[in-house]
Design a protein around this motif. Structure first.
Motif, PDB file in Angstrom:
ATOM      1  N   PRO A 154      21.020  -5.890  13.460  1.00 47.45           N
ATOM      2  CA  PRO A 154      19.713  -6.505  13.209  1.00 47.45           C
ATOM      3  C   PRO A 154      18.842  -6.456  14.470  1.00 47.45           C
ATOM      4  CG  PRO A 154      21.517  -7.938  12.509  1.00 47.45           C
ATOM      5  CD  PRO A 154      22.113  -6.867  13.375  1.00 47.45           C
ATOM      6  N   PHE A 155      17.556  -6.267  14.276  1.00 50.52           N
ATOM      7  CA  PHE A 155      16.636  -6.273  15.416  1.00 50.52           C
ATOM      8  C   PHE A 155      16.476  -7.719  15.885  1.00 50.52           C
ATOM      9  CE2 PHE A 155      12.152  -7.122  16.627  1.00 50.52           C
ATOM     10  CZ  PHE A 155      12.155  -6.457  17.848  1.00 50.52           C
ATOM     11  N   TYR A 156      16.822  -7.972  17.127  1.00 54.63           N
ATOM     12  CA  TYR A 156      16.667  -9.319  17.657  1.00 54.63           C
ATOM     13  C   TYR A 156      16.312  -9.268  19.139  1.00 54.63           C
ATOM     14  CZ  TYR A 156      17.323 -14.132  18.967  1.00 54.63           C
ATOM     15  OH  TYR A 156      17.090 -15.383  19.456  1.00 54.63           O
ATOM     16  N   VAL A 157      15.267  -9.946  19.518  1.00 54.16           N
ATOM     17  CA  VAL A 157      14.856 -10.037  20.925  1.00 54.16           C
ATOM     18  C   VAL A 157      15.368 -11.375  21.464  1.00 54.16           C
ATOM     19  CG1 VAL A 157      12.887 -10.086  22.510  1.00 54.16           C
ATOM     20  CG2 VAL A 157      12.762  -8.716  20.414  1.00 54.16           C
ATOM     21  N   PRO A 158      16.329 -11.361  22.382  1.00 56.47           N
ATOM     22  CA  PRO A 158      16.828 -12.636  22.931  1.00 56.47           C
ATOM     23  C   PRO A 158      15.700 -13.381  23.637  1.00 56.47           C
ATOM     24  CG  PRO A 158      18.292 -10.829  23.506  1.00 56.47           C
ATOM     25  CD  PRO A 158      17.039 -10.204  22.938  1.00 56.47           C
ATOM     26  N   ILE A 159      15.668 -14.690  23.452  1.00 60.73           N
ATOM     27  CA  ILE A 159      14.573 -15.470  24.020  1.00 60.73           C
ATOM     28  C   ILE A 159      14.995 -16.138  25.330  1.00 60.73           C
ATOM     29  CG2 ILE A 159      12.883 -17.329  23.593  1.00 60.73           C
ATOM     30  CD1 ILE A 159      12.589 -14.814  21.773  1.00 60.73           C
ATOM     31  N   ARG A 160      16.142 -16.791  25.282  1.00 60.07           N
ATOM     32  CA  ARG A 160      16.629 -17.415  26.519  1.00 60.07           C
ATOM     33  C   ARG A 160      18.088 -17.038  26.707  1.00 60.07           C
ATOM     34  NH1 ARG A 160      14.242 -23.475  26.377  1.00 60.07           N
ATOM     35  NH2 ARG A 160      15.945 -23.605  24.904  1.00 60.07           N
ATOM     36  N   THR A 196      10.244 -23.735  11.562  1.00 62.56           N
ATOM     37  CA  THR A 196      10.449 -22.662  10.598  1.00 62.56           C
ATOM     38  C   THR A 196       9.902 -21.331  11.127  1.00 62.56           C
ATOM     39  OG1 THR A 196      10.104 -21.998   8.317  1.00 62.56           O
ATOM     40  CG2 THR A 196       8.289 -23.153   9.324  1.00 62.56           C
ATOM     41  N   GLY A 197      10.595 -20.249  10.776  1.00 65.19           N
ATOM     42  CA  GLY A 197      10.119 -18.898  11.104  1.00 65.19           C
ATOM     43  C   GLY A 197      10.122 -18.547  12.565  1.00 65.19           C
ATOM     44  N   CYS A 198      11.018 -19.170  13.360  1.00 61.81           N
ATOM     45  CA  CYS A 198      11.024 -18.865  14.790  1.00 61.81           C
ATOM     46  C   CYS A 198      12.204 -17.960  15.170  1.00 61.81           C
ATOM     47  CB  CYS A 198      11.036 -20.143  15.624  1.00 61.81           C
ATOM     48  SG  CYS A 198      12.615 -20.985  15.591  1.00 61.81           S
ATOM     49  N   GLY A 199      13.025 -17.560  14.217  1.00 60.77           N
ATOM     50  CA  GLY A 199      14.072 -16.585  14.513  1.00 60.77           C
ATOM     51  C   GLY A 199      15.501 -17.079  14.395  1.00 60.77           C
ATOM     52  N   LYS A 200      15.724 -18.264  13.828  1.00 58.35           N
ATOM     53  CA  LYS A 200      17.082 -18.817  13.764  1.00 58.35           C
ATOM     54  C   LYS A 200      17.994 -17.948  12.873  1.00 58.35           C
ATOM     55  CE  LYS A 200      15.644 -22.874  12.220  1.00 58.35           C
ATOM     56  NZ  LYS A 200      14.195 -22.594  12.153  1.00 58.35           N
ATOM     57  N   THR A 201      17.502 -17.633  11.694  1.00 60.12           N
ATOM     58  CA  THR A 201      18.325 -16.848  10.764  1.00 60.12           C
ATOM     59  C   THR A 201      18.573 -15.440  11.310  1.00 60.12           C
ATOM     60  OG1 THR A 201      17.605 -18.120   8.861  1.00 60.12           O
ATOM     61  CG2 THR A 201      18.391 -15.901   8.414  1.00 60.12           C
ATOM     62  N   ARG A 202      17.525 -14.847  11.852  1.00 57.52           N
ATOM     63  CA  ARG A 202      17.688 -13.511  12.425  1.00 57.52           C
ATOM     64  C   ARG A 202      18.718 -13.525  13.545  1.00 57.52           C
ATOM     65  NH1 ARG A 202      14.637  -8.813  12.546  1.00 57.52           N
ATOM     66  NH2 ARG A 202      14.116  -9.448  10.429  1.00 57.52           N
ATOM     67  N   PHE A 203      18.706 -14.579  14.335  1.00 61.90           N
ATOM     68  CA  PHE A 203      19.662 -14.715  15.439  1.00 61.90           C
ATOM     69  C   PHE A 203      21.105 -14.755  14.916  1.00 61.90           C
ATOM     70  CE2 PHE A 203      22.029 -17.866  18.130  1.00 61.90           C
ATOM     71  CZ  PHE A 203      22.256 -17.028  19.209  1.00 61.90           C
ATOM     72  N   LEU A 218       2.789 -14.588  11.656  1.00 64.44           N
ATOM     73  CA  LEU A 218       2.082 -13.598  12.477  1.00 64.44           C
ATOM     74  C   LEU A 218       2.471 -12.184  12.042  1.00 64.44           C
ATOM     75  CD1 LEU A 218       2.420 -15.274  16.017  1.00 64.44           C
ATOM     76  CD2 LEU A 218       0.435 -15.332  14.491  1.00 64.44           C
ATOM     77  N   ILE A 219       3.753 -12.013  11.698  1.00 69.48           N
ATOM     78  CA  ILE A 219       4.226 -10.703  11.227  1.00 69.48           C
ATOM     79  C   ILE A 219       3.589 -10.361   9.874  1.00 69.48           C
ATOM     80  CG2 ILE A 219       6.274  -9.426  10.426  1.00 69.48           C
ATOM     81  CD1 ILE A 219       7.894 -11.091  12.530  1.00 69.48           C
ATOM     82  N   TYR A 220       3.468 -11.360   9.010  1.00 69.50           N
ATOM     83  CA  TYR A 220       2.815 -11.108   7.711  1.00 69.50           C
ATOM     84  C   TYR A 220       1.365 -10.663   7.918  1.00 69.50           C
ATOM     85  CZ  TYR A 220       6.658 -13.264   5.044  1.00 69.50           C
ATOM     86  OH  TYR A 220       7.861 -13.555   4.470  1.00 69.50           O
TER      87      TYR A 220
HETATM   88  N1  LIG Z   1      13.698 -13.233  18.549  1.00 71.13           N
HETATM   89  C1  LIG Z   1      13.386 -12.477  17.479  1.00 71.13           C
HETATM   90  N2  LIG Z   1      13.721 -11.178  17.421  1.00 71.13           N
HETATM   91  C2  LIG Z   1      13.387 -10.420  16.354  1.00 71.13           C
HETATM   92  N3  LIG Z   1      12.702 -10.882  15.282  1.00 71.13           N
HETATM   93  C3  LIG Z   1      12.347 -12.163  15.276  1.00 71.13           C
HETATM   94  C4  LIG Z   1      12.662 -13.030  16.355  1.00 71.13           C
HETATM   95  N4  LIG Z   1      12.149 -14.256  16.090  1.00 71.13           N
HETATM   96  C5  LIG Z   1      11.553 -14.152  14.895  1.00 71.13           C
HETATM   97  N5  LIG Z   1      11.657 -12.907  14.396  1.00 71.13           N
HETATM   98  C6  LIG Z   1      11.027 -12.412  13.156  1.00 71.13           C
HETATM   99  O1  LIG Z   1      10.520 -13.551  12.474  1.00 71.13           O
HETATM  100  C7  LIG Z   1      11.029 -13.619  11.144  1.00 71.13           C
HETATM  101  C8  LIG Z   1      11.343 -15.049  10.815  1.00 71.13           C
HETATM  102  O2  LIG Z   1      12.494 -15.449  11.515  1.00 71.13           O
HETATM  103  P1  LIG Z   1      13.702 -16.224  10.813  1.00 71.13           P
HETATM  104  O3  LIG Z   1      14.922 -15.888  11.588  1.00 71.13           O
HETATM  105  O4  LIG Z   1      13.729 -15.937   9.357  1.00 71.13           O
HETATM  106  O5  LIG Z   1      13.221 -17.709  11.077  1.00 71.13           O
HETATM  107  P2  LIG Z   1      13.918 -19.106  10.800  1.00 71.13           P
HETATM  108  O6  LIG Z   1      15.292 -18.836  10.274  1.00 71.13           O
HETATM  109  O7  LIG Z   1      13.899 -19.778  12.141  1.00 71.13           O
HETATM  110  O8  LIG Z   1      13.035 -19.813   9.816  1.00 71.13           O
HETATM  111  C9  LIG Z   1      12.250 -12.708  11.131  1.00 71.13           C
HETATM  112  O9  LIG Z   1      12.416 -12.129   9.870  1.00 71.13           O
HETATM  113  C10 LIG Z   1      11.920 -11.682  12.169  1.00 71.13           C
HETATM  114  O10 LIG Z   1      11.122 -10.670  11.587  1.00 71.13           O
END
Ligand SMILES: Nc1ncnc2c1ncn2[C@@H]1O[C@H](COP(=O)(O)OP(=O)(O)O)[C@@H](O)[C@H]1O
Ligand SMILES: [Mg+2]
Length: 275
Positions: free
Chosen positions: A15-21, A43-50, A231-233
């Motif tokens: 999965p594409f993921y940019v580490p934040i900290r 919400t939508g800050c990357g928890k699930t993607r992580f 923002l992505i949408y």
């Molecule tokens: N650190 C990150 N690296 C890559 N994509 C990210 C990252 N943070 C957010 N995103 C993007 O934002 C979208 C929403 O993140 P998501 O993990 O679904 O949020 P959450 O689970 O926190 O509600 C992801 O589908 C991805 O496209």
């Protein structure tokens, strides 16, 4: 478990993921030490993607299985939805493992998304899985499943929505370490928007700036800032040829609030950036 059943949970592509900290290293250590992890953040800050990324990452770099069992929690979710149930098949009762049982048998990450939405009995079945016992009692089968080394419980929740009714009990919380997620800083959010929204860098820069401005706005009292997802949408609508100001109004202003004056205030910020 049949191969086909398991394959639905296997994260096979990175999965594409940019580490934040330092979240990647914290998670690796928690996995090694068999400590369950709680992810907090808006919400939508990357928890699930992580979590998706970590499931993959641990299968390549540690003893992870690459299996991720995600449960989207809601108020009707019961402990049985997690452990399993009997279904009737050709006049016979056949037991079907639920996600927690599958994870405890096969190893992998059991991920309960928005866990505060679930009923209290759901969190209670996590207790024996998240302490030294690492086992899941299945009453209906009279069985206790002992989780393998690679098993891990991960929860996520949004503290912003917290209310007394919807909160984790201390006895649950204190079985976990907690990683605090926030929106990515602009330079990282630009990379995420460029990649996930497939827009040019200049557009991504403007959207990240917009995100930052909206999150720091003090004149209106938004329930929550704009998510990276929104923002992505907006980026994707722009990529489709939509006029940027309209795209931001739809994907961002209208999505975060229903208050007319707040929408208007947000559109002023949008217009300033996308003149
Ligand atoms: N650190 C990150 N690296 C890559 N994509 C990210 C990252 N943070 C957010 N995103 C993007 O934002 C979208 C929403 O993140 P998501 O993990 O679904 O949020 P959450 O689970 O926190 O509600 C992801 O589908 C991805 O496209
Ligand atoms: Mg999520």
């Amino acid at each position: 478990m049949a191969k086909s059943q398991k394959s639905g949970y296997q994260i096979t592509e990175k999965p594409f993921y940019v580490p934040i900290r330092d979240e990647v290293i914290i998670f690796e250590r928690a996995f090694s030490e068999k400590i369950p992890v709680l992810l907090k953040g808006p919400t939508g800050c990357g928890k699930t993607r992580f979590v998706e990324y970590m499931a993959y990452h641990l299968s390549k770099n540690s003893k992870g299985t690459g299996l991720l069992f995600t449960v989207a929690c809601h108020e009707d979710l019961t402990a049985r939805d997690l452990t399993g149930r009997y279904i009737m098949k050709g006049g016979e009762a056949v037991w079907i493992d639920g996600p927690a049982t599958l994870a405890a048998r096969e190893g992998g990450i059991l991920y309960l998304d928005e866990v505060v939405e679930a009923r209290k009995d759901v969190t209670v079945i996590l207790h024996p899985l998240t302490d030294h016992r690492r086992m899941l009692p299945i009453e209906l089968l009279g069985e206790q499943v002992k989780a393998p080394e690679s098993f891990m419980v991960v929860l996520s929740y949004n503290p912003g929505y917290q209310s007394v009714r919807k909160n984790l009990k201390q006895s649950t919380k204190q079985r976990f370490i907690a990683i605090d997620f926030a929106y990515p800083p602009p330079e990282k959010e630009i990379i995420i928007i460029t990649t996930e929204g497939a827009v040019d860098r200049q557009t991504a820069e403007k959207l990240a700036l917009l995100g930052n401005d909206i999150r720091n706005i003090s004149t209106i009292d938004l329930e929550e800032g704009v998510s990276t997802r929104s923002l992505i949408y907006a980026a994707r609508l722009i990529k489709q040829g939509m006029q940027p100001r309209r795209a931001c109004s739809i994907a961002i202003a209208q999505a975060i609030t229903d208050e007319k004056d707040e929408i208007a205030a947000l559109e002023v910020i949008i217009d300033k950036i996308f003149r």
